[in-house]
Design a protein around this motif. Sequence first.
Motif, PDB file in Angstrom:
ATOM      1  N   ARG A  98       0.285  -1.314  -0.378  1.00  7.34           N
ATOM      2  CA  ARG A  98       0.340  -0.212  -0.578  1.00  7.34           C
ATOM      3  C   ARG A  98       0.830   1.463  -0.502  1.00  7.34           C
ATOM      4  O   ARG A  98       1.871   1.366   0.215  1.00  7.34           O
ATOM      5  N   HIS A  99       0.515   2.033  -0.239  1.00  4.65           N
ATOM      6  CA  HIS A  99       0.835   3.417  -0.904  1.00  4.65           C
ATOM      7  C   HIS A  99       1.220   4.249   0.541  1.00  4.65           C
ATOM      8  O   HIS A  99       2.218   5.310   0.484  1.00  4.65           O
ATOM      9  N   GLY A 100       0.211   4.295   1.644  1.00  3.17           N
ATOM     10  CA  GLY A 100       0.351   4.792   2.436  1.00  3.17           C
ATOM     11  C   GLY A 100      -0.507   6.313   2.875  1.00  3.17           C
ATOM     12  O   GLY A 100      -0.068   6.933   3.393  1.00  3.17           O
ATOM     13  N   VAL A 101      -0.867   6.357   1.697  1.00  2.00           N
ATOM     14  CA  VAL A 101      -1.471   7.762   1.306  1.00  2.00           C
ATOM     15  C   VAL A 101      -2.645   7.894   0.554  1.00  2.00           C
ATOM     16  O   VAL A 101      -3.008   6.622  -0.559  1.00  2.00           O
ATOM     17  N   SER A 102      -3.380   8.900   0.171  1.00  2.00           N
ATOM     18  CA  SER A 102      -5.100   8.722  -0.300  1.00  2.00           C
ATOM     19  C   SER A 102      -5.676  10.499  -0.333  1.00  2.00           C
ATOM     20  O   SER A 102      -5.079  11.534   0.033  1.00  2.00           O
ATOM     21  N   GLU A 115      -8.341  20.050  -2.381  1.00  2.00           N
ATOM     22  CA  GLU A 115      -7.447  19.133  -2.672  1.00  2.00           C
ATOM     23  C   GLU A 115      -6.961  18.308  -1.417  1.00  2.00           C
ATOM     24  O   GLU A 115      -6.295  18.989  -0.890  1.00  2.00           O
ATOM     25  N   ILE A 116      -7.174  16.947  -0.162  1.00  2.00           N
ATOM     26  CA  ILE A 116      -6.871  16.800   0.620  1.00  2.00           C
ATOM     27  C   ILE A 116      -6.196  15.912   0.451  1.00  2.00           C
ATOM     28  O   ILE A 116      -6.379  15.426  -0.084  1.00  2.00           O
ATOM     29  N   VAL A 117      -5.231  15.619   1.026  1.00  4.51           N
ATOM     30  CA  VAL A 117      -4.270  14.591   1.230  1.00  4.51           C
ATOM     31  C   VAL A 117      -4.465  14.169   2.937  1.00  4.51           C
ATOM     32  O   VAL A 117      -4.575  14.542   3.928  1.00  4.51           O
ATOM     33  N   LYS A 118      -5.051  12.684   2.662  1.00  2.00           N
ATOM     34  CA  LYS A 118      -4.227  11.656   4.149  1.00  2.00           C
ATOM     35  C   LYS A 118      -3.548  10.796   4.177  1.00  2.00           C
ATOM     36  O   LYS A 118      -2.735  10.183   2.817  1.00  2.00           O
ATOM     37  N   PHE A 119      -2.626  11.440   4.865  1.00  2.00           N
ATOM     38  CA  PHE A 119      -1.281  10.471   5.593  1.00  2.00           C
ATOM     39  C   PHE A 119      -2.204   9.045   6.335  1.00  2.00           C
ATOM     40  O   PHE A 119      -2.717   9.424   7.783  1.00  2.00           O
TER      41      PHE A 119
END
Length: 342
Positions: A98-102, A115-119
């Motif tokens: 998994r990339h670990g980010v969405s 534009e929202i980024v989740k760690f």
Amino acid sequence: MAHRGIQYKNKPLTIHKAVSNPSFNEKTILVTSTWDYMGLWFKRSHKKKALFYWQQAQHFYHATTELPKNSSPLTAYYCMLNAAKAFLLAKNITFSDRHGVSGRQRTGQTYLSNEIVKFKGGGILAELCRHLGESANNEEYSLQHLLYNMPFIHRAYDLSYDSAKELFIPIRNPEIVRSRTTNEAWFSAELVKKYANMNTVNRLPSNYKKDEGITDRFVIRSTRRFQWIPSQKTQSLQRYQQYHKTLRKDLFYIHSPQRLWYIKRSNGVEGFIERSTITLIFAAMHKLSELARYSPERLAKHFEGRYNWLLSEFISIAPLQFIDELSCELTGYEFMPSGRVS
């Protein structure tokens, strides 16, 4: 003057690009290509699988330089993804695929703030975060704020968002100095003329102040201390390594033919993120790659807006900044273009 610079291996002791395990006793590596040097490093270290991913990352980087900006975030991200895999493999850090980010999009107009980024808590980015001493607990940030916290595009950000507070203050002559009367040592650096005033000092993290003992230059010093005992250089260097790790939370560099260091302000700044440039770049490029894959028309609208130059600068510069930081972090060395003074 109540203090003096510390010499280690006949060189002034100063700050280092690597955070977790810097090699202060090694000379700067002068290279024409960090890619090629690191390829040899993986071979000599017998990291065959890591080398495979590193070579893939290099191929994706070259592809990025040939693609138009609407498509290049995709290959730029896969360059970083494979380089991160090589890093984790070389460090013997277990990670999932998994990339670990969405990412997601807020409703409303096509703004970077939407534009929202989740760690995420698991995956490649999460392991990078943990290695660098950062959290990975599903924190969310806007793409706008991620870009705001990157020193290498900060000028482009300031010109795109003219109401934003300046976040990175340039410093020069960073050094570690020691008291002439005790074994206490601390970080010291000079502010360039434009920023040499108390207004700047008041905007810095609370553990920095003006060095009143120096009158011919405007010098700031850290109020945090560590013990440097000349007769115990090995133990003193170990203490400095721990001190340096804390210090680097405030200090950032730009990959260039010169040594360009900045101190990051934090007092009263909306959008401040306490993370390394490595993880910020990875997360931001992932978001842009998602747009390139799934919402190319939305990405095109971003390029048509006032952030055109900001995004173009990020996509162009970020891969080499990321690779330089990752390479320094992996080896403990510092890399500079050949022909520079080490």
